[in-house]
Design a protein around this motif. Structure first.
Motif, PDB file in Angstrom:
ATOM      1  N   LYS A  68       0.885  -1.217   0.131  1.00 57.53           N
ATOM      2  CA  LYS A  68      -0.142   0.006   0.361  1.00 57.53           C
ATOM      3  C   LYS A  68       0.507   1.721  -0.145  1.00 57.53           C
ATOM      4  O   LYS A  68       0.538   2.102  -0.604  1.00 57.53           O
ATOM      5  CB  LYS A  68      -0.625   0.558   1.443  1.00 57.53           C
ATOM      6  CG  LYS A  68      -1.751  -1.112   1.273  1.00 57.53           C
ATOM      7  CD  LYS A  68      -2.696  -0.879   2.636  1.00 57.53           C
ATOM      8  CE  LYS A  68      -3.935  -2.074   1.894  1.00 57.53           C
ATOM      9  NZ  LYS A  68      -4.782  -2.672   3.562  1.00 57.53           N
ATOM     10  N   ASP A  74      -4.970   0.571  -2.129  1.00 56.17           N
ATOM     11  CA  ASP A  74      -4.364   1.262  -1.416  1.00 56.17           C
ATOM     12  C   ASP A  74      -5.467   0.364  -0.022  1.00 56.17           C
ATOM     13  O   ASP A  74      -4.959   0.135   0.847  1.00 56.17           O
ATOM     14  CB  ASP A  74      -4.380   2.732  -1.067  1.00 56.17           C
ATOM     15  CG  ASP A  74      -3.242   3.572  -1.329  1.00 56.17           C
ATOM     16  OD1 ASP A  74      -2.463   2.701  -1.582  1.00 56.17           O
ATOM     17  OD2 ASP A  74      -2.961   4.584  -1.841  1.00 56.17           O
ATOM     18  N   ASN A  75      -6.828   0.964  -0.455  1.00 52.31           N
ATOM     19  CA  ASN A  75      -7.575   0.678  -0.301  1.00 52.31           C
ATOM     20  C   ASN A  75      -8.906  -1.106  -0.006  1.00 52.31           C
ATOM     21  O   ASN A  75      -9.926  -1.170  -0.428  1.00 52.31           O
ATOM     22  CB  ASN A  75      -8.740   1.807   0.553  1.00 52.31           C
ATOM     23  CG  ASN A  75      -9.003   2.527   0.613  1.00 52.31           C
ATOM     24  OD1 ASN A  75      -7.720   3.051   1.990  1.00 52.31           O
ATOM     25  ND2 ASN A  75      -8.140   3.773   0.336  1.00 52.31           N
TER      26      ASN A  75
END
Length: 227
Positions: free
Chosen positions: A2, A87-88
């Motif tokens: 990430k 990232d999420n």
């Protein structure tokens, strides 16, 4: 990982080993509309569309020959597409074709590595963009093609319908640039191989191979490639 993607989005790229993902991300898109592929895209469907519902460590090689290791990836068997984690926990597609990839999958209390490859020509009802699991590699290969469909079921007199994933598995012997669909039995496997029948019959008997089992077919193909 990430952190690496954040570096890319912020414009901070280096040439160190820590920037491997950032460099790969130059080839990434979200989707055709410029949006991140939703991680909850499959809603109210029983089961999972993936070879493993959780993110798994894996390695992939792009069409340009660049290889990226120790990545968090998923393989969608409905769309026949590999995704990298954003990232999420978003599923991010790659703009460049993924030529092949390996993914670690939990199985019966242990972890197995499954290897998938694209680029196969002359396999019935497929194109060279399809992914096949390579069970036995070499001059002659034993390939497994697993896909999933979404089934909608509605019981008699019911106002509601349920959806589930249906898994379909097919096997192929790939030899001399051509794939032959086979059932997992001795007659079909030997017919697809075509030659060295006497040696193969002797080997099957000596090793007590059951060609209804993936592992025993792999053993036979591995031996066949030595003849």
């Amino acid at each position: 990982m990430k952190k690496r993607l954040t570096f890319l989005l912020s414009g901070f790229l280096t040439v160190s080993s820590a920037s491997v993902f950032a460099q790969a991300a130059y080839f990434m898109v979200y989707d055709a509309k410029g949006q991140v592929t939703a991680k909850n895209e499959y809603v109210d469907i029983q089961g999972s569309p993936y070879v493993n519902p959780n993110w798994s460590k894996g390695t992939f090689t792009l069409a340009n020959g660049k290889t990226y290791k120790d990545m968090d990836i998923k393989y969608d068997l409905v769309k026949d597409k590999m995704y990298v984690m954003g990232d999420n926990d978003e599923s991010i597609a790659l703009l460049d074709q993924v030529r092949d990839f390996s993914i670690n999958v939990p199985l019966s209390g242990t972890t197995v590595t499954r290897h998938y490859r694209t680029g196969y020509a002359n396999i019935p009802s497929t194109t060279n963009t399809y992914y096949f699991e390579v069970l036995a590699d070499g001059k002659t290969q034993f390939l497994k093609r697993t896909s999933k469909n979404i089934l909608t079921n509605k019981e008699y007199n019911s106002a509601t319908a349920t959806k589930s994933f249906e898994e379909i598995t097919r096997y192929y012997i790939y030899k001399d640039g051509k794939g032959t669909a086979v059932k997992k039995d001795k007659k079909a496997i030997l017919a697809a191989l075509g030659n060295k029948q006497s040696e193969l019959e002797t080997y099957i008997k000596a090793e007590k191979l059951n060609l209804k089992n993936d592992a025993d077919v792999v053993t036979l193909i591995t031996y066949y490639n030595t003849l």
